[in-house]
Design an enzyme around this catalytic site. Sequence first.
Site, PDB file in Angstrom:
ATOM      1  N   GLU A   3     -35.502-131.981  18.907  1.00  0.00           N
ATOM      2  CA  GLU A   3     -34.279-132.162  19.707  1.00  0.00           C
ATOM      3  C   GLU A   3     -34.416-131.522  21.079  1.00  0.00           C
ATOM      4  O   GLU A   3     -35.379-130.789  21.352  1.00  0.00           O
ATOM      5  CB  GLU A   3     -33.091-131.562  18.952  1.00  0.00           C
ATOM      6  CG  GLU A   3     -33.254-130.074  18.696  1.00  0.00           C
ATOM      7  CD  GLU A   3     -31.944-129.338  18.765  1.00  0.00           C
ATOM      8  OE1 GLU A   3     -31.210-129.523  19.761  1.00  0.00           O
ATOM      9  OE2 GLU A   3     -31.653-128.563  17.846  1.00  0.00           O
TER      10      GLU A   3
ATOM     11  N   LYS B  76     -26.705-122.036  11.684  1.00  0.00           N
ATOM     12  CA  LYS B  76     -26.670-120.804  12.479  1.00  0.00           C
ATOM     13  C   LYS B  76     -25.748-119.775  11.831  1.00  0.00           C
ATOM     14  O   LYS B  76     -24.643-120.097  11.405  1.00  0.00           O
ATOM     15  CB  LYS B  76     -26.214-121.122  13.899  1.00  0.00           C
ATOM     16  CG  LYS B  76     -27.262-121.933  14.648  1.00  0.00           C
ATOM     17  CD  LYS B  76     -26.874-122.096  16.100  1.00  0.00           C
ATOM     18  CE  LYS B  76     -27.514-123.322  16.687  1.00  0.00           C
ATOM     19  NZ  LYS B  76     -26.953-124.568  16.143  1.00  0.00           N
TER      20      LYS B  76
ATOM     21  N   LYS C 174     -24.553-132.418  26.964  1.00  0.00           N
ATOM     22  CA  LYS C 174     -24.901-132.109  25.570  1.00  0.00           C
ATOM     23  C   LYS C 174     -24.359-133.271  24.731  1.00  0.00           C
ATOM     24  O   LYS C 174     -23.150-133.422  24.581  1.00  0.00           O
ATOM     25  CB  LYS C 174     -24.267-130.775  25.165  1.00  0.00           C
ATOM     26  CG  LYS C 174     -24.455-130.402  23.708  1.00  0.00           C
ATOM     27  CD  LYS C 174     -23.797-129.050  23.400  1.00  0.00           C
ATOM     28  CE  LYS C 174     -23.644-128.832  21.906  1.00  0.00           C
ATOM     29  NZ  LYS C 174     -22.904-127.589  21.598  1.00  0.00           N
TER      30      LYS C 174
ATOM     31  N   ALA D 259     -20.399-131.984  14.425  1.00  0.00           N
ATOM     32  CA  ALA D 259     -20.677-133.377  14.054  1.00  0.00           C
ATOM     33  C   ALA D 259     -22.051-133.517  13.390  1.00  0.00           C
ATOM     34  O   ALA D 259     -22.354-134.567  12.818  1.00  0.00           O
ATOM     35  CB  ALA D 259     -20.584-134.273  15.284  1.00  0.00           C
TER      36      ALA D 259
HETATM   37  N1  PSU Z   1     -30.915-124.828  16.845  1.00  0.00           N
HETATM   38  C1  PSU Z   1     -31.188-123.787  17.668  1.00  0.00           C
HETATM   39  N2  PSU Z   1     -30.528-123.725  18.864  1.00  0.00           N
HETATM   40  C2  PSU Z   1     -29.608-124.683  19.265  1.00  0.00           C
HETATM   41  C3  PSU Z   1     -29.332-125.776  18.393  1.00  0.00           C
HETATM   42  C4  PSU Z   1     -30.009-125.792  17.194  1.00  0.00           C
HETATM   43  O1  PSU Z   1     -31.999-122.924  17.318  1.00  0.00           O
HETATM   44  O2  PSU Z   1     -29.046-124.594  20.365  1.00  0.00           O
HETATM   45  C5  PSU Z   1     -28.318-126.848  18.821  1.00  0.00           C
HETATM   46  C6  PSU Z   1     -28.524-128.142  18.054  1.00  0.00           C
HETATM   47  O3  PSU Z   1     -28.694-129.174  18.990  1.00  0.00           O
HETATM   48  C7  PSU Z   1     -27.249-128.324  17.253  1.00  0.00           C
HETATM   49  C8  PSU Z   1     -26.260-127.702  18.174  1.00  0.00           C
HETATM   50  O4  PSU Z   1     -26.982-129.675  16.966  1.00  0.00           O
HETATM   51  O5  PSU Z   1     -26.943-126.503  18.560  1.00  0.00           O
HETATM   52  C9  PSU Z   1     -24.923-127.451  17.493  1.00  0.00           C
HETATM   53  O6  PSU Z   1     -23.898-127.586  18.426  1.00  0.00           O
HETATM   54  P1  PSU Z   1     -22.369-127.705  17.913  1.00  0.00           P
HETATM   55  O7  PSU Z   1     -22.135-126.447  17.137  1.00  0.00           O
HETATM   56  O8  PSU Z   1     -21.552-127.782  19.198  1.00  0.00           O
HETATM   57  O9  PSU Z   1     -22.263-128.946  17.108  1.00  0.00           O
END
Ligand code: PSU
Length: 304
Positions: free
Chosen positions: A28, A162, A89, A144
């Site tokens: 990604e 996370k 993003k 999502a």
């Molecule tokens: N993994 C990491 N760092 C990141 C991400 C994943 O180590 O920044 C990103 C991914 O792209 C994931 C996003 O889809 O964080 C999640 O964002 P949100 O919580 O707004 O859906």
Amino acid sequence: MNTTSLPLILSPAVRDALDKKQAVVALESTIITHGMPWPDNVNTARLVEDAVRAEGAVPATIAIIEGKIHVGLDDKTLEWLGTAKDVMKVSRADLAFALSAGRHGSTTVAATMICAHLAGISVFATGGIGGVHRGVEETMDISADLTEFARTPVAVVCAGAKALLDLRRTLEFLETQGVPVVGYKTSDFPAFWSRSSGLPVPLRADSAADIAAMISMRRTLRLEGGVVVANPVPEQDEIPQAEIEALITRAVGEALEAGISGKAVTPYLLSRMLELTDGRSLRTNVALVLSNARLAAQIARALA
Ligand code: PSU
Ligand code: MN
């Protein structure tokens, strides 16, 4: 697949590997634009690609450039992406807009899954997936990424979700959506910077071949949706939960107080954690992404 009508550009290396049915691993780009500071973001992206190659697979970093989905980026583009300012993003909700409006975009886990699937790639490595946020009762903030797992058939190798998130609710949500969550050589759901969240992982596999076999079986059964492969950060790189939890609570509280919402939440929390840990969280993040890239390449090879 006929991709001529799609705004999809495969790099020569990725096209060649897919034509020959060789192992390809999608990567990604939101982690590059919104997850890590420069220059660590670009350096990590390069190291991750090298890790995939070292395991005998072809890396395919995915991003949107001038309204086209690029699958496989050259080094110049990777460098540009790491410093560019006007990059959206992009998740499922924004993908069509970013393309139709000719914008630049980095792809989240959800959008990378969609693009990987369009290109014919079924294994993808990231750091930690998005999930149900702490305080969801107030904010309704659920990534999502989670609903994407229920619809798009791509296996995502991650170090769990996370640790900033509500991991118990994240697992419950995935269970409801019928998404398999498989611990790699672990019975505990990993917590990104830490090897264990203290929560049991629903399924366990002890080899890349076993994970590939489950992915094949899902295809045989025509089950829609993807798979979460949860790979704990290597022991020498982990920050134990007991050491990091207080900092997470603090960062989450600060985000709430500052009124951070929507897409800004996760980038805010990651950069705040970097400050609160004096850079240690970033070093651990790099280590876990590399470890995930290696495992993803092994799974892709087992499937190829
Ligand atoms: N993994 C990491 N760092 C990141 C991400 C994943 O180590 O920044 C990103 C991914 O792209 C994931 C996003 O889809 O964080 C999640 O964002 P949100 O919580 O707004 O859906
Ligand atoms: Mn969100």
